[in-house]
Write a protein that holds these residues in place. Structure first.
Motif, PDB file in Angstrom:
ATOM      1  N   ARG A  47      -1.955 -11.582   2.514  1.00 35.63           N
ATOM      2  CA  ARG A  47      -3.316 -12.096   2.443  1.00 35.63           C
ATOM      3  C   ARG A  47      -3.334 -13.616   2.469  1.00 35.63           C
ATOM      4  O   ARG A  47      -4.386 -14.211   2.637  1.00 35.63           O
ATOM      5  CB  ARG A  47      -3.998 -11.588   1.168  1.00 35.63           C
ATOM      6  N   PHE A  61       3.896  -0.722   8.467  1.00 39.52           N
ATOM      7  CA  PHE A  61       4.305   0.493   7.780  1.00 39.52           C
ATOM      8  C   PHE A  61       5.812   0.652   7.755  1.00 39.52           C
ATOM      9  O   PHE A  61       6.511   0.331   8.726  1.00 39.52           O
ATOM     10  CB  PHE A  61       3.677   1.709   8.460  1.00 39.52           C
ATOM     11  N   GLY A  62       6.303   1.184   6.648  1.00 37.34           N
ATOM     12  CA  GLY A  62       7.696   1.549   6.541  1.00 37.34           C
ATOM     13  C   GLY A  62       7.947   2.903   7.178  1.00 37.34           C
ATOM     14  O   GLY A  62       7.012   3.569   7.627  1.00 37.34           O
ATOM     15  N   GLN A  64      -8.394 -10.976   7.946  1.00 36.83           N
ATOM     16  CA  GLN A  64      -8.053  -9.576   7.710  1.00 36.83           C
ATOM     17  C   GLN A  64      -6.595  -9.361   8.047  1.00 36.83           C
ATOM     18  O   GLN A  64      -6.172  -9.562   9.174  1.00 36.83           O
ATOM     19  CB  GLN A  64      -8.929  -8.682   8.565  1.00 36.83           C
ATOM     20  N   GLU A  65      -5.843  -8.894   7.054  1.00 34.43           N
ATOM     21  CA  GLU A  65      -4.413  -8.774   7.258  1.00 34.43           C
ATOM     22  C   GLU A  65      -4.062  -7.460   7.935  1.00 34.43           C
ATOM     23  O   GLU A  65      -4.749  -6.465   7.786  1.00 34.43           O
ATOM     24  CB  GLU A  65      -3.673  -8.896   5.924  1.00 34.43           C
ATOM     25  N   THR A  66      -2.966  -7.461   8.691  1.00 31.46           N
ATOM     26  CA  THR A  66      -2.440  -6.263   9.339  1.00 31.46           C
ATOM     27  C   THR A  66      -1.409  -5.627   8.432  1.00 31.46           C
ATOM     28  O   THR A  66      -0.561  -6.319   7.870  1.00 31.46           O
ATOM     29  CB  THR A  66      -1.794  -6.620  10.676  1.00 31.46           C
ATOM     30  N   GLN A  67      -1.488  -4.324   8.290  1.00 34.16           N
ATOM     31  CA  GLN A  67      -0.505  -3.598   7.504  1.00 34.16           C
ATOM     32  C   GLN A  67       0.660  -3.199   8.389  1.00 34.16           C
ATOM     33  O   GLN A  67       0.478  -2.717   9.496  1.00 34.16           O
ATOM     34  CB  GLN A  67      -1.130  -2.344   6.894  1.00 34.16           C
ATOM     35  N   PHE A 125       4.416   7.068   2.695  1.00 34.73           N
ATOM     36  CA  PHE A 125       4.509   5.811   3.432  1.00 34.73           C
ATOM     37  C   PHE A 125       4.209   4.645   2.516  1.00 34.73           C
ATOM     38  O   PHE A 125       3.347   4.715   1.662  1.00 34.73           O
ATOM     39  CB  PHE A 125       3.459   5.756   4.551  1.00 34.73           C
ATOM     40  N   TYR A 127       0.824   5.484   0.767  1.00 37.47           N
ATOM     41  CA  TYR A 127       0.104   6.593   1.385  1.00 37.47           C
ATOM     42  C   TYR A 127       0.930   7.866   1.237  1.00 37.47           C
ATOM     43  O   TYR A 127       2.157   7.835   1.245  1.00 37.47           O
ATOM     44  CB  TYR A 127      -0.128   6.345   2.880  1.00 37.47           C
ATOM     45  N   ASP A 172      -6.489  -1.719  -5.315  1.00 37.34           N
ATOM     46  CA  ASP A 172      -7.346  -0.644  -4.837  1.00 37.34           C
ATOM     47  C   ASP A 172      -6.695   0.677  -5.232  1.00 37.34           C
ATOM     48  O   ASP A 172      -5.471   0.765  -5.319  1.00 37.34           O
ATOM     49  CB  ASP A 172      -7.530  -0.729  -3.318  1.00 37.34           C
ATOM     50  N   PHE A 232      -4.594   7.567   1.424  1.00 36.87           N
ATOM     51  CA  PHE A 232      -4.299   6.346   0.668  1.00 36.87           C
ATOM     52  C   PHE A 232      -4.177   6.680  -0.809  1.00 36.87           C
ATOM     53  O   PHE A 232      -5.025   7.366  -1.381  1.00 36.87           O
ATOM     54  CB  PHE A 232      -5.401   5.322   0.913  1.00 36.87           C
ATOM     55  N   TYR A 257       0.856  -1.192   0.000  1.00 35.40           N
ATOM     56  CA  TYR A 257       0.000   0.000   0.000  1.00 35.40           C
ATOM     57  C   TYR A 257       0.884   1.232   0.000  1.00 35.40           C
ATOM     58  O   TYR A 257       1.921   1.274   0.661  1.00 35.40           O
ATOM     59  CB  TYR A 257      -0.862   0.043   1.268  1.00 35.40           C
TER      60      TYR A 257
END
Lengths: 113, 115
Positions: B96, B106-107, B101-104, B90, B35, B56, B45, B33
């Motif tokens: 998946r 973050f970098g 439901q997956e957890t994101q 970000f 951001y 998405d 997003f 993802y």
């Protein structure tokens, strides 16, 4: 250093009952706090934020959050949970004088019919 | 444990130049993802990829494009840069394959400054 903690990996609630998703934070200055929600296979969506003013902030989908400075908490709440509220919820914090946003690890909310 | 890696950490460009931001997800993560967080703004997003396909799309400008490669790293390409593109970008990754439901994760972000 900034940090944010979501102490619960998962919260289970029955439909129609009130829900609370907890968040505590640590910043060196005044906090800028917000909540995001992630539905399956989607990017994060903004729910609500707190900068200054009333400690109770109202957001999208009937959610609200209560800022408590003495407890350094920003818990997400909803008076009556819906099955469709089942999702991942992320708390985030930024020092108002800073630039970077720190996200919590996320809390899974399961609402049972 | 390995985390999400973003490069570069800081980037300075001039208007109308191009920039490429890179994101290396956590090993075995299949989803990325992107951001954007502008000064004084909330993270927004931009776009996401699952198994190298766009999954998405958010508020990504037409001047931006992104892709996910066979090794699952992703690149955000930004052309005709504008002053308003100055922001912290970000990247987050998730898996998946684990189901549910997956957890994101973050970098640390790439800070882009457009002069």
């Amino acid at each position: 250093a900034q940090s944010v903690a979501q102490p619960e990996d998962q919260v289970n609630v029955a439909e129609g009952n009130p829900l609370t998703v907890k968040c505590t934070y640590s910043v060196s200055g005044n906090p800028y706090l917000f909540w995001y929600v992630q539905y399956p296979n989607r990017g994060l969506q903004f729910l609500l934020k707190y900068i200054t003013g009333d400690n109770l902030v109202k957001g999208s989908y009937g959610f609200e959050a209560e800022f408590n400075k003495s407890q350094t908490s920003f818990h997400l709440k909803k008076p009556s949970a819906l099955v469709s509220d089942s999702a991942l919820y992320f708390c985030a914090v930024r020092d108002l004088g800073g630039f970077k946003t720190i996200f919590g690890a996320g809390t899974r909310l399961f609402v049972k019919a | 444990a390995a985390g999400v890696i973003q490069s570069p950490r800081h980037l300075i460009k001039e208007k109308r130049e191009t920039a490429t931001l890179k994101c290396y997800p956590i090993p075995r993560h299949d989803t990325v993802y992107w951001y954007q967080q502008g000064p004084g703004q909330d993270p927004q997003f931009l776009i996401s990829f699952y198994e190298k396909m766009q999954s998405d799309k958010g508020s990504i400008p037409d001047r931006f494009s992104a892709q996910q490669f066979s090794d699952y790293h992703s690149e955000l390409n930004m052309s005709s840069l504008e002053l308003g593109d100055s922001a912290l970008y970000f990247c987050a990754s998730s898996s998946r394959l684990a189901g549910g439901q997956e957890t994101q994760y973050f970098g640390p972000g790439t800070r882009l400054l457009v002069l």
